[in-house]
Structure formats: C-alpha cells, structure tokens
Design a protein around this motif. Structure first.
Motif, PDB file in Angstrom:
ATOM      1  N   ALA A  96     -45.645 -13.330  -5.035  1.00  0.00           N
ATOM      2  CA  ALA A  96     -44.282 -13.838  -5.151  1.00  0.00           C
ATOM      3  C   ALA A  96     -43.531 -13.106  -6.257  1.00  0.00           C
ATOM      4  O   ALA A  96     -44.114 -12.356  -7.043  1.00  0.00           O
ATOM      5  N   SER A  97     -42.228 -13.327  -6.309  1.00  0.00           N
ATOM      6  CA  SER A  97     -41.412 -12.713  -7.356  1.00  0.00           C
ATOM      7  C   SER A  97     -41.604 -13.408  -8.700  1.00  0.00           C
ATOM      8  O   SER A  97     -41.257 -12.856  -9.743  1.00  0.00           O
ATOM      9  N   ASN A  98     -42.177 -14.625  -8.663  1.00  0.00           N
ATOM     10  CA  ASN A  98     -42.382 -15.446  -9.870  1.00  0.00           C
ATOM     11  C   ASN A  98     -41.073 -15.868 -10.522  1.00  0.00           C
ATOM     12  O   ASN A  98     -41.056 -16.237 -11.700  1.00  0.00           O
ATOM     13  N   LEU A  99     -39.979 -15.819  -9.783  1.00  0.00           N
ATOM     14  CA  LEU A  99     -38.700 -16.301 -10.295  1.00  0.00           C
ATOM     15  C   LEU A  99     -38.529 -17.758  -9.872  1.00  0.00           C
ATOM     16  O   LEU A  99     -38.835 -18.120  -8.735  1.00  0.00           O
ATOM     17  N   GLU A 102     -34.723 -21.715 -12.801  1.00  0.00           N
ATOM     18  CA  GLU A 102     -33.959 -21.404 -14.006  1.00  0.00           C
ATOM     19  C   GLU A 102     -33.580 -19.935 -14.102  1.00  0.00           C
ATOM     20  O   GLU A 102     -32.944 -19.513 -15.065  1.00  0.00           O
ATOM     21  N   SER A 103     -33.957 -19.145 -13.107  1.00  0.00           N
ATOM     22  CA  SER A 103     -33.593 -17.728 -13.099  1.00  0.00           C
ATOM     23  C   SER A 103     -32.190 -17.588 -12.515  1.00  0.00           C
ATOM     24  O   SER A 103     -32.010 -17.459 -11.300  1.00  0.00           O
ATOM     25  N   GLY A 117     -32.261  -2.746 -14.940  1.00  0.00           N
ATOM     26  CA  GLY A 117     -31.727  -4.092 -14.750  1.00  0.00           C
ATOM     27  C   GLY A 117     -32.476  -4.819 -13.657  1.00  0.00           C
ATOM     28  O   GLY A 117     -33.312  -4.262 -12.939  1.00  0.00           O
ATOM     29  N   SER A 118     -32.180  -6.101 -13.523  1.00  0.00           N
ATOM     30  CA  SER A 118     -32.828  -6.919 -12.501  1.00  0.00           C
ATOM     31  C   SER A 118     -31.928  -8.096 -12.142  1.00  0.00           C
ATOM     32  O   SER A 118     -31.164  -8.579 -12.970  1.00  0.00           O
ATOM     33  N   GLN A 119     -32.058  -8.511 -10.891  1.00  0.00           N
ATOM     34  CA  GLN A 119     -31.277  -9.648 -10.415  1.00  0.00           C
ATOM     35  C   GLN A 119     -32.053 -10.943 -10.618  1.00  0.00           C
ATOM     36  O   GLN A 119     -33.268 -10.990 -10.447  1.00  0.00           O
ATOM     37  N   SER A 120     -31.328 -11.981 -10.962  1.00  0.00           N
ATOM     38  CA  SER A 120     -31.926 -13.305 -11.023  1.00  0.00           C
ATOM     39  C   SER A 120     -32.183 -13.815  -9.609  1.00  0.00           C
ATOM     40  O   SER A 120     -31.667 -13.267  -8.621  1.00  0.00           O
ATOM     41  N   LEU A 121     -32.983 -14.872  -9.516  1.00  0.00           N
ATOM     42  CA  LEU A 121     -33.220 -15.473  -8.204  1.00  0.00           C
ATOM     43  C   LEU A 121     -31.909 -15.969  -7.605  1.00  0.00           C
ATOM     44  O   LEU A 121     -31.670 -15.817  -6.399  1.00  0.00           O
ATOM     45  N   LEU A 122     -31.037 -16.544  -8.436  1.00  0.00           N
ATOM     46  CA  LEU A 122     -29.766 -17.050  -7.928  1.00  0.00           C
ATOM     47  C   LEU A 122     -28.939 -15.934  -7.311  1.00  0.00           C
ATOM     48  O   LEU A 122     -28.397 -16.085  -6.207  1.00  0.00           O
ATOM     49  N   THR A 123     -28.829 -14.803  -7.993  1.00  0.00           N
ATOM     50  CA  THR A 123     -28.045 -13.697  -7.449  1.00  0.00           C
ATOM     51  C   THR A 123     -28.681 -13.134  -6.186  1.00  0.00           C
ATOM     52  O   THR A 123     -27.978 -12.769  -5.232  1.00  0.00           O
ATOM     53  N   GLN A 124     -30.010 -13.062  -6.129  1.00  0.00           N
ATOM     54  CA  GLN A 124     -30.669 -12.601  -4.908  1.00  0.00           C
ATOM     55  C   GLN A 124     -30.313 -13.496  -3.728  1.00  0.00           C
ATOM     56  O   GLN A 124     -29.998 -13.014  -2.639  1.00  0.00           O
ATOM     57  N   ILE A 204     -25.923 -20.928 -21.264  1.00  0.00           N
ATOM     58  CA  ILE A 204     -25.877 -20.494 -19.870  1.00  0.00           C
ATOM     59  C   ILE A 204     -25.468 -21.681 -18.999  1.00  0.00           C
ATOM     60  O   ILE A 204     -26.145 -22.714 -18.979  1.00  0.00           O
ATOM     61  N   THR A 205     -24.339 -21.508 -18.288  1.00  0.00           N
ATOM     62  CA  THR A 205     -23.732 -22.617 -17.558  1.00  0.00           C
ATOM     63  C   THR A 205     -23.420 -22.213 -16.119  1.00  0.00           C
ATOM     64  O   THR A 205     -22.453 -21.506 -15.858  1.00  0.00           O
ATOM     65  N   PRO A 206     -24.246 -22.611 -15.139  1.00  0.00           N
ATOM     66  CA  PRO A 206     -23.903 -22.359 -13.741  1.00  0.00           C
ATOM     67  C   PRO A 206     -22.678 -23.188 -13.341  1.00  0.00           C
ATOM     68  O   PRO A 206     -22.527 -24.340 -13.768  1.00  0.00           O
TER      69      PRO A 206
END
Length: 290
Positions: A96-99, A102-103, A117-124, A204-206
C-alpha cells in the motif's frame, strides 16, 4: 559411559536442527507442492495465467492497466482501480501507499526538479476523481477537493498561535501562480504556496466546499488496494463505465451490463467482502464478443 553435559546439550541441539531442517525445509515444502497439484488449485499455484489466442495476456490474480503508450485510458476497455505498486500492479513492489486520512498536505515539487515532491492521499483522490469524471461524463467533484483537482487545504496562521484572528492563510496544495480556491478566509487573503515556503507554523485546515456528500464515482475508483495488485473493481465502478464502453464498441448498454453480471464474483465464503468484477476477464469477454 555418561557424556559430559556440554556435549549432551550440543548433540540435542544438533538433533533438533536436523529434525526441523527435514520437517520444515523438505517435508513441508513438498507437502505444499503436492497440495498445489490438487485439481482446482493447480491453476492458482501456477499464477492463474490467462491466454488469448495462445498468448499469455495477464493473470486472473493480478490487475493491469488498460492504457495507451502515454498512459491514457483506452476508452473501449473497462479501467482497473489505481495501484500503488511501482509503476502500477508490479508484483515486485506489492504494498500500500501507507497514506492515511491525515495525509492532506502535499509536498510541492521543486521547479528545477518536477519529479520531486509528493501528493497527499487527499490530492490523489481529488485528481483521480476529476479525471474519471471527465472520462465517464459525470461530476468528479468531491468534498475537500478544489475544482483543479487537489486537496482544498489551508495553512491558517492566527495571532495567538492556535487562537485569535487569522493573520495569514495559504492554500498549501496550490503552487504559485495558481489562483487559490478561496479568495479570503476569515478576513485574510488566501495565498498560493511556494515550494520553499515554510507553513508549519499554521494550522492545517481542510475546507469542505459545496460538493455533495456522495459522489457518482465509487471509492475503489480513486483509491488503491492494500496489495496494489487487486484485479477486481466494484460492481458500482463497472456500472459507471458501462455506458462509455458500450458507446465505444457500438453495443447496447444492456449487453455490456449482462457481461458484467457474468463476470461478477460473489462474496468470499458467501459473506466476506463485496461482489467484485475481474477487469481482465471482462475485457477479454468484450473482445471475444466483438
């Protein structure tokens, strides 16, 4: 004649070593090889390889992408779920990506090195949902996603640290010169982010946005499986793709839906998991029908 205690201990250890070497190093592997030859299991033991016109085209146990040379989905085929294994469905990189949930904040790439750089799980999830929505002709909007397909997340700075008036707000997943998804947040102008910016002092505020709670794009379409090798998709994801595949192949949607039903496996042991569709087998059935 009684042997010294140290010699008796060494002989006992040697006997145990020989016993377990034979039992676990020879007998047990041979037993498993024998079990694997039982009718009904031999195919799985040999990789469940799938052939078309005498050529191996994949495995019924390992997913694969149905894309062109540029990585774009081939519209006439059902698409698999995402994979986090290497370049996708790599058996040597299974995992798994292990994200986790909270990512949500990306690591922006250095302009001099676009691969960094890398994308968060949310952005993916946001990016995949947007792309699938465009492919299937449905809305790819999801809560906490921007219209350009990244996580709608702010780093919010307040006058007293965690409390007080907002003094600064940065859309951490939107690199400059992008226009932030919000103009202002609690009176502060929202800024775009820079790769070298330090936003760790903010909270950090979604931001939820106005997307509906439920999406026509199911979860397995935008998330990878734990093994990264899952060859199946949900019945809901297959149904979402059916109109596109039918249109591209000049078939009736009812005919494509019937093929989906024919290649849907039930719950494991009758109660574990959900019904699922093997993508490779379904696509081969479509080719055979054509």
């Amino acid at each position: 004649m009684r042997l010294p205690s140290w010699l008796s201990q060494h002989l006992a250890a040697l006997r145990a070593l020989l016993f377990f070497t034979v039992a676990l190093g020879l007998a047990y592997p041979l037993l498993l090889v024998g079990v694997a030859q039982i009718p009904g299991l031999s195919g799985r033991a040999e990789g469940s390889l799938v052939e078309k016109d005498g050529t191996v085209v994949g495995s019924a146990l390992i997913g694969q992408h149905f894309t062109d040379a540029d990585g774009n989905p081939v519209p006439r085929y059902f698409q698999s779920r995402p994979s986090a294994g290497g370049d996708g469905y790599d058996p040597l990189s299974t995992g798994a990506s292990n994200l986790g949930p909270e990512s949500v904040a990306d690591t922006l790439p250095d302009p001099a090195d676009p691969e960094s750089g890398s994308q968060s799980l949310l952005t993916q999830v946001c990016a995949r949902s947007l792309a699938i929505g465009a492919l299937e002709g449905v809305s790819g909007a999801r809560p906490y996603c921007t219209t350009d397909g990244v996580g709608a997340v702010l780093s919010v700075f307040r006058a007293d640290g965690l409390t007080g008036a907002v003094t600064r707000a940065v859309s951490v997943n939107q690199a400059c010169p992008a226009t932030p998804f919000l103009g202002t947040y609690e009176g502060a102008t929202v800024e775009c982010a820079t790769p070298d910016g330090d936003y760790s002092g903010g909270v950090i505020t979604p931001v939820r946005g106005d997307a509906p709670d439920t999406s026509p794009i199911p979860a397995d379409a935008v998330t990878a499986s734990g093994s990264a090798l899952d060859p199946h998709i949900s019945v809901a994801y297959a149904a979402l793709q059916a109109p596109r595949v039918a249109r591209e192949r000049g078939l009736a949607v009812a005919d494509v839906t019937s093929l989906i039903e024919d290649h849907t496996a039930g719950r494991a042991l009758g109660f574990l998991g959900e019904p699922a569709v093997n993508v490779l087998e379904l696509n081969l059935a479509l080719d055979a029908r054509a």
